[in-house]
Design a protein around this motif. Sequence first.
Motif, short mmCIF file in Angstrom:
data_model
loop_
_atom_site.label_atom_id
_atom_site.label_comp_id
_atom_site.label_asym_id
_atom_site.label_seq_id
_atom_site.Cartn_x
_atom_site.Cartn_y
_atom_site.Cartn_z
N GLY A 186 14.87 42.18 50.07
CA GLY A 186 16.14 42.18 51.01
C GLY A 186 16.00 41.06 51.86
N HIS A 187 14.99 40.87 52.58
CA HIS A 187 15.02 39.68 53.56
C HIS A 187 14.88 38.46 52.83
CE1 HIS A 187 13.77 37.48 57.24
NE2 HIS A 187 12.95 36.99 56.57
N GLY A 188 14.28 38.09 51.74
CA GLY A 188 14.53 36.92 50.94
C GLY A 188 15.86 36.72 50.51
N LEU A 226 18.47 33.48 51.51
CA LEU A 226 19.09 32.64 50.65
C LEU A 226 20.70 32.55 51.09
CD1 LEU A 226 17.44 33.70 47.18
CD2 LEU A 226 17.21 31.43 48.47
N GLU A 227 21.24 33.56 51.48
CA GLU A 227 22.72 33.86 51.64
C GLU A 227 22.79 32.71 52.80
OE1 GLU A 227 23.45 37.86 52.48
OE2 GLU A 227 23.71 38.28 50.67
N LEU A 228 21.99 32.86 53.99
CA LEU A 228 22.10 31.89 55.14
C LEU A 228 22.05 30.43 54.75
CD1 LEU A 228 20.04 33.81 57.58
CD2 LEU A 228 22.66 33.65 57.64
N LEU A 282 22.86 29.22 51.46
CA LEU A 282 23.96 28.98 50.94
C LEU A 282 25.06 28.90 51.87
CD1 LEU A 282 23.72 31.44 47.64
CD2 LEU A 282 23.65 28.90 47.64
N ALA A 283 25.39 29.55 52.96
CA ALA A 283 26.13 29.29 53.85
C ALA A 283 26.36 28.06 54.65
CB ALA A 283 26.42 30.53 55.09
N ALA A 284 24.72 27.69 54.80
CA ALA A 284 24.84 26.36 55.57
C ALA A 284 25.20 25.22 54.81
CB ALA A 284 23.38 26.16 56.15
N CYS A 285 25.05 25.06 53.42
CA CYS A 285 25.45 24.37 52.46
C CYS A 285 26.81 24.26 52.05
CB CYS A 285 24.59 24.38 51.22
SG CYS A 285 22.57 24.10 51.50
N ASN A 286 27.61 25.24 52.49
CA ASN A 286 29.16 25.34 52.38
C ASN A 286 29.73 24.19 52.88
OD1 ASN A 286 31.56 25.76 51.55
ND2 ASN A 286 31.69 27.82 52.69
N PRO A 287 30.43 23.25 52.22
CA PRO A 287 30.96 22.07 52.84
C PRO A 287 32.22 22.44 53.40
CG PRO A 287 31.57 22.14 50.45
CD PRO A 287 30.59 23.17 50.37
N LEU A 288 32.97 23.47 53.42
CA LEU A 288 33.93 24.06 54.05
C LEU A 288 33.64 24.72 55.34
CD1 LEU A 288 36.41 24.92 51.07
CD2 LEU A 288 36.20 22.76 52.23
#
Length: 240
Positions: A167-169, A173-175, A177-183
């Motif tokens: 779950g921590h992993g 990954l979600e964080l 992905l959120a950091a790579c979101n161009p919007l």
Amino acid sequence: EVDVTLADMTADVRAATPSHAAQLLWPLRREYWQRLDELSLALERARQGWLQRQEDRLQRCERGLRLCSPARRLEGAGQQWQQWRQRLLQAGERLVRDRERSLQHSQERLRALTGPGRLAHLQQRLALLEQKLGNAVHLMVRGREQAVRDCTRDLARLGQERVSHRGHGLECLELRLAACNPLAPLGRGYAVVRTDEGRVLSSTGQSSAGQDVRILLQDGELEARITAVHPHDGQGGDHA
């Protein structure tokens, strides 16, 4: 007689009339339809093959997860504990039966060799030995049961730690992905300016006065027109 021009002589194919031209085109049209059917069939086979491969891969992943499941390990530990407990009980019963047969045989021999007093003493000693034997078997079974409970508790703890680690992993990954979101920067007051064709403007040199643009914000889009372009002078001045 139909006139023949120089264009007719230099063309690859000549048709005397429109009807004749349609007759010449019709076989080619049938070839195109046949080729289209073949391509459609090949595409359908490729799609079915891809879906089958993905389904096989999913089934392999599901089998792997079932084999690595903490619940499955706990179930196996419980079954092993039941087997050990049953074996211990059977071994204790066999031991008691063997001792009883041995004691009965000894009693028969003692009756023939000793008197009533000696026999009573031996009977008391026999009762004491039976009591000690029963206590030893009981302690042995309790020790085995405690060991199995400890193993079961350790397996449950390891399963919970593995699930927590996974779950921590997933959260990491979600964080990422959120950091790579161009919007994502749009929520902090930034905006994305695009032309009507959808091209993103990153420099004043890509725009001109009178050009229509679309400004993408966090909660919607604005349509605007550039009235003037002021390139940055490189000295920290204002620019538009």
